[in-house]
Design a protein around this motif. Structure first.
Motif, PDB file in Angstrom:
ATOM      1  N   LYS A  17     -13.481 -21.970  44.016  1.00  0.00           N
ATOM      2  CA  LYS A  17     -13.217 -21.962  42.571  1.00  0.00           C
ATOM      3  C   LYS A  17     -14.440 -21.526  41.777  1.00  0.00           C
ATOM      4  O   LYS A  17     -14.327 -20.804  40.783  1.00  0.00           O
ATOM      5  CB  LYS A  17     -12.763 -23.353  42.119  1.00  0.00           C
ATOM      6  N   TYR A  18     -15.623 -21.968  42.193  1.00  0.00           N
ATOM      7  CA  TYR A  18     -16.835 -21.667  41.433  1.00  0.00           C
ATOM      8  C   TYR A  18     -17.803 -20.787  42.230  1.00  0.00           C
ATOM      9  O   TYR A  18     -18.999 -20.803  41.982  1.00  0.00           O
ATOM     10  CB  TYR A  18     -17.527 -22.969  41.022  1.00  0.00           C
ATOM     11  N   LYS A  19     -17.253 -20.008  43.162  1.00  0.00           N
ATOM     12  CA  LYS A  19     -18.089 -19.103  43.941  1.00  0.00           C
ATOM     13  C   LYS A  19     -18.696 -18.037  43.024  1.00  0.00           C
ATOM     14  O   LYS A  19     -18.017 -17.462  42.175  1.00  0.00           O
ATOM     15  CB  LYS A  19     -17.258 -18.437  45.041  1.00  0.00           C
ATOM     16  N   ASN A  20     -19.991 -17.790  43.189  1.00  0.00           N
ATOM     17  CA  ASN A  20     -20.730 -16.801  42.403  1.00  0.00           C
ATOM     18  C   ASN A  20     -20.728 -17.124  40.901  1.00  0.00           C
ATOM     19  O   ASN A  20     -20.920 -16.240  40.068  1.00  0.00           O
ATOM     20  CB  ASN A  20     -20.166 -15.387  42.616  1.00  0.00           C
ATOM     21  N   SER A  21     -20.503 -18.383  40.565  1.00  0.00           N
ATOM     22  CA  SER A  21     -20.532 -18.805  39.160  1.00  0.00           C
ATOM     23  C   SER A  21     -21.891 -19.421  38.842  1.00  0.00           C
ATOM     24  O   SER A  21     -22.400 -20.243  39.613  1.00  0.00           O
ATOM     25  CB  SER A  21     -19.417 -19.820  38.886  1.00  0.00           C
ATOM     26  N   ILE A  22     -22.474 -19.030  37.711  1.00  0.00           N
ATOM     27  CA  ILE A  22     -23.802 -19.526  37.344  1.00  0.00           C
ATOM     28  C   ILE A  22     -23.713 -20.998  36.940  1.00  0.00           C
ATOM     29  O   ILE A  22     -24.514 -21.828  37.365  1.00  0.00           O
ATOM     30  CB  ILE A  22     -24.383 -18.687  36.194  1.00  0.00           C
ATOM     31  N   LEU A  23     -22.723 -21.339  36.135  1.00  0.00           N
ATOM     32  CA  LEU A  23     -22.605 -22.714  35.657  1.00  0.00           C
ATOM     33  C   LEU A  23     -21.966 -23.644  36.688  1.00  0.00           C
ATOM     34  O   LEU A  23     -22.173 -24.854  36.643  1.00  0.00           O
ATOM     35  CB  LEU A  23     -21.783 -22.748  34.369  1.00  0.00           C
ATOM     36  N   GLY A  24     -21.186 -23.078  37.609  1.00  0.00           N
ATOM     37  CA  GLY A  24     -20.589 -23.888  38.665  1.00  0.00           C
ATOM     38  C   GLY A  24     -19.698 -24.991  38.123  1.00  0.00           C
ATOM     39  O   GLY A  24     -18.830 -24.760  37.276  1.00  0.00           O
ATOM     40  N   PHE A  25     -19.954 -26.224  38.576  1.00  0.00           N
ATOM     41  CA  PHE A  25     -19.098 -27.345  38.198  1.00  0.00           C
ATOM     42  C   PHE A  25     -19.231 -27.709  36.717  1.00  0.00           C
ATOM     43  O   PHE A  25     -18.439 -28.500  36.209  1.00  0.00           O
ATOM     44  CB  PHE A  25     -19.433 -28.570  39.056  1.00  0.00           C
ATOM     45  N   ALA A  26     -20.193 -27.139  36.031  1.00  0.00           N
ATOM     46  CA  ALA A  26     -20.319 -27.404  34.597  1.00  0.00           C
ATOM     47  C   ALA A  26     -19.116 -26.897  33.820  1.00  0.00           C
ATOM     48  O   ALA A  26     -18.810 -27.391  32.730  1.00  0.00           O
ATOM     49  CB  ALA A  26     -21.586 -26.755  34.050  1.00  0.00           C
ATOM     50  N   TRP A  27     -18.397 -25.909  34.398  1.00  0.00           N
ATOM     51  CA  TRP A  27     -17.188 -25.424  33.737  1.00  0.00           C
ATOM     52  C   TRP A  27     -16.151 -26.538  33.593  1.00  0.00           C
ATOM     53  O   TRP A  27     -15.345 -26.529  32.665  1.00  0.00           O
ATOM     54  CB  TRP A  27     -16.591 -24.247  34.513  1.00  0.00           C
ATOM     55  N   SER A  28     -16.155 -27.493  34.502  1.00  0.00           N
ATOM     56  CA  SER A  28     -15.216 -28.621  34.404  1.00  0.00           C
ATOM     57  C   SER A  28     -15.500 -29.464  33.168  1.00  0.00           C
ATOM     58  O   SER A  28     -14.596 -30.079  32.603  1.00  0.00           O
ATOM     59  CB  SER A  28     -15.318 -29.505  35.655  1.00  0.00           C
ATOM     60  N   LEU A  29     -16.761 -29.497  32.736  1.00  0.00           N
ATOM     61  CA  LEU A  29     -17.131 -30.264  31.552  1.00  0.00           C
ATOM     62  C   LEU A  29     -16.829 -29.499  30.270  1.00  0.00           C
ATOM     63  O   LEU A  29     -16.526 -30.107  29.240  1.00  0.00           O
ATOM     64  CB  LEU A  29     -18.626 -30.612  31.609  1.00  0.00           C
ATOM     65  N   LEU A  30     -16.908 -28.173  30.325  1.00  0.00           N
ATOM     66  CA  LEU A  30     -16.684 -27.371  29.128  1.00  0.00           C
ATOM     67  C   LEU A  30     -15.218 -27.380  28.705  1.00  0.00           C
ATOM     68  O   LEU A  30     -14.908 -27.252  27.522  1.00  0.00           O
ATOM     69  CB  LEU A  30     -17.145 -25.929  29.365  1.00  0.00           C
ATOM     70  N   ASN A  31     -14.312 -27.525  29.669  1.00  0.00           N
ATOM     71  CA  ASN A  31     -12.884 -27.530  29.348  1.00  0.00           C
ATOM     72  C   ASN A  31     -12.517 -28.654  28.383  1.00  0.00           C
ATOM     73  O   ASN A  31     -11.946 -28.403  27.311  1.00  0.00           O
ATOM     74  CB  ASN A  31     -12.069 -27.614  30.637  1.00  0.00           C
ATOM     75  N   PRO A  32     -12.820 -29.925  28.693  1.00  0.00           N
ATOM     76  CA  PRO A  32     -12.479 -30.983  27.728  1.00  0.00           C
ATOM     77  C   PRO A  32     -13.277 -30.900  26.438  1.00  0.00           C
ATOM     78  O   PRO A  32     -12.784 -31.296  25.376  1.00  0.00           O
ATOM     79  CB  PRO A  32     -12.791 -32.273  28.497  1.00  0.00           C
ATOM     80  N   LEU A  33     -14.503 -30.376  26.504  1.00  0.00           N
ATOM     81  CA  LEU A  33     -15.293 -30.232  25.284  1.00  0.00           C
ATOM     82  C   LEU A  33     -14.640 -29.250  24.315  1.00  0.00           C
ATOM     83  O   LEU A  33     -14.595 -29.485  23.103  1.00  0.00           O
ATOM     84  CB  LEU A  33     -16.714 -29.763  25.634  1.00  0.00           C
ATOM     85  N   MET A  34     -14.119 -28.142  24.849  1.00  0.00           N
ATOM     86  CA  MET A  34     -13.460 -27.156  23.995  1.00  0.00           C
ATOM     87  C   MET A  34     -12.188 -27.741  23.381  1.00  0.00           C
ATOM     88  O   MET A  34     -11.919 -27.574  22.186  1.00  0.00           O
ATOM     89  CB  MET A  34     -13.122 -25.907  24.811  1.00  0.00           C
ATOM     90  N   TYR A  35     -11.410 -28.449  24.206  1.00  0.00           N
ATOM     91  CA  TYR A  35     -10.221 -29.115  23.680  1.00  0.00           C
ATOM     92  C   TYR A  35     -10.600 -30.090  22.564  1.00  0.00           C
ATOM     93  O   TYR A  35      -9.925 -30.187  21.533  1.00  0.00           O
ATOM     94  CB  TYR A  35      -9.506 -29.882  24.799  1.00  0.00           C
ATOM     95  N   LEU A  36     -11.680 -30.819  22.784  1.00  0.00           N
ATOM     96  CA  LEU A  36     -12.112 -31.830  21.815  1.00  0.00           C
ATOM     97  C   LEU A  36     -12.450 -31.197  20.473  1.00  0.00           C
ATOM     98  O   LEU A  36     -12.039 -31.688  19.422  1.00  0.00           O
ATOM     99  CB  LEU A  36     -13.325 -32.585  22.371  1.00  0.00           C
ATOM    100  N   VAL A  37     -13.198 -30.099  20.500  1.00  0.00           N
ATOM    101  CA  VAL A  37     -13.596 -29.429  19.264  1.00  0.00           C
ATOM    102  C   VAL A  37     -12.367 -28.925  18.503  1.00  0.00           C
ATOM    103  O   VAL A  37     -12.211 -29.159  17.295  1.00  0.00           O
ATOM    104  CB  VAL A  37     -14.558 -28.259  19.572  1.00  0.00           C
ATOM    105  N   VAL A  38     -11.463 -28.243  19.217  1.00  0.00           N
ATOM    106  CA  VAL A  38     -10.287 -27.646  18.574  1.00  0.00           C
ATOM    107  C   VAL A  38      -9.374 -28.717  17.984  1.00  0.00           C
ATOM    108  O   VAL A  38      -8.983 -28.647  16.809  1.00  0.00           O
ATOM    109  CB  VAL A  38      -9.517 -26.765  19.577  1.00  0.00           C
ATOM    110  N   PHE A  39      -9.046 -29.731  18.777  1.00  0.00           N
ATOM    111  CA  PHE A  39      -8.104 -30.741  18.306  1.00  0.00           C
ATOM    112  C   PHE A  39      -8.728 -31.643  17.241  1.00  0.00           C
ATOM    113  O   PHE A  39      -8.015 -32.150  16.365  1.00  0.00           O
ATOM    114  CB  PHE A  39      -7.586 -31.564  19.477  1.00  0.00           C
ATOM    115  N   SER A  40     -10.024 -31.851  17.311  1.00  0.00           N
ATOM    116  CA  SER A  40     -10.671 -32.642  16.266  1.00  0.00           C
ATOM    117  C   SER A  40     -10.587 -31.926  14.926  1.00  0.00           C
ATOM    118  O   SER A  40     -10.347 -32.544  13.881  1.00  0.00           O
ATOM    119  CB  SER A  40     -12.136 -32.903  16.631  1.00  0.00           C
ATOM    120  N   LEU A  41     -10.765 -30.601  14.952  1.00  0.00           N
ATOM    121  CA  LEU A  41     -10.653 -29.828  13.715  1.00  0.00           C
ATOM    122  C   LEU A  41      -9.233 -29.876  13.170  1.00  0.00           C
ATOM    123  O   LEU A  41      -9.023 -30.053  11.966  1.00  0.00           O
ATOM    124  CB  LEU A  41     -11.066 -28.368  13.974  1.00  0.00           C
TER     125      LEU A  41
END
Length: 315
Positions: A59-83
């Protein structure tokens, strides 16, 4: 001249040898029942672990952020839905970020495991056609991969709890754990059945995306469950809250919110977010959901058993 005819032998050897006697492995095996399939999966538990690790690496092969992408998903949802819900709409929930993330964690685990599990057989066609192993192991690996992402995404919620100095309700930990079990059972049951159907009807995985989108909005994740109950009580269905809990994900989501968001019922605004149900209420509905999910799981295993004979040809 007389012609003598020898009597036929009492026993004729078959022209074609018995395949089973030559090699017992060639005997056509009966379809294993759901209990036997569960036993097979336990025997291949090491394989399931290896498949889970493979999915995480791919899933995260050759990805710079790697498992950090799992954290960005809920953060993006949080920003959008909070607005949307705290600024644009009239819905006001104190500490909306914690409220929303509590329900989103449960939903992301369920939808990710179900979505990837449904397409797991088709996406691993090379393994299915070349090597024998319990095919359900691919589905379980997808669910366990989603479980790993669930724990990673929990870091975002834990950080929010620390920032806003809010504590989960420790007395509701049994409710939280039972809700987690329900997600595992329900997601696995649906994924096992749909993964088999998806081999023959590829529209299944695309239709599932639409169904999950509608299911998300029906599960009281982005808006308070208390407002639905209030609206229900103003109709002819007053006092029939059990109708809402026919959707098992609503029960799971509000169980997460009750434990992690932990509303202060002395605060009028927070008390309106979730009804002040006792722990027994949550445990009762979650237990019913768990039993239903177990029945669905065994039904899905039986369906999988009937459909898997022609997987190699259909893929």
């Amino acid at each position: 001249m007389s012609i003598s005819i020898d009597p036929p032998p009492e026993h004729h050897e078959p022209l074609v040898p018995d395949r089973v006697k030559v090699s017992p492995a060639l005997e056509v095996s009966k379809r294993p029942n759901p209990f036997q399939r569960v036993a097979h999966l336990w025997q291949y538990r090491e394989l399931i672990g290896n498949l889970t690790r493979k999915e995480l690496k791919v899933k995260y092969k050759n990805s710079i952020l790697g498992f950090a992408w799992s954290l960005l998903n809920p953060l993006m949802y949080l920003v959008v839905f909070s607005l949307v819900f705290n600024i644009i709409s009239d819905v006001h929930v104190p500490y909306y970020g914690i409220f929303f993330l509590s329900g989103l964690l449960a939903w992301n685990f369920f939808s990710a495991g179900l979505g990837s599990g449904t397409s797991s057989i088709v996406q691993n066609a090379q393994l299915v056609t070349k090597v024998w192993f319990p095919r359900e192991a691919l589905v379980l690996a997808s669910v366990f991969t989603a479980l790993v992402h669930f724990f990673l995404q929990s870091i975002v919620l834990l950080a929010a709890l620390l920032v806003f100095r809010r504590m989960p309700d420790p007395t509701y930990i049994p409710v939280f754990l039972l809700a987690l079990v329900v997600i595992m059972l329900l997601g696995t049951a649906l994924a096992v059945g749909l993964s088999a159907v998806n081999v023959y009807l590829r529209d299944t995985q695309h239709l599932l995306e639409v169904v999950l989108l509608a299911w998300f909005w029906l599960s009281a994740i982005a808006y308070p469950y208390g407002s639905i109950v209030t609206h229900l009580n103003n109709t002819r269905y007053a006092g029939k809250e059990w109708i809402l809990n026919l959707n098992p994900m609503i029960t799971v989501v509000i169980a997460f919110q009750r434990t992690l968001y932990n509303p202060d019922y002395s605060n009028k605004e927070e008390a309106a977010v979730l009804p002040n149900h006792p722990m027994s209420w949550y445990l009762t509905y979650l237990s019913i959901d768990a039993v239903v999910a177990i029945v669905l799981l065994f039904g899905a295993l039986a369906l999988f058993s009937r459909l898997e004979d022609n997987f190699a040809e259909a893929i």
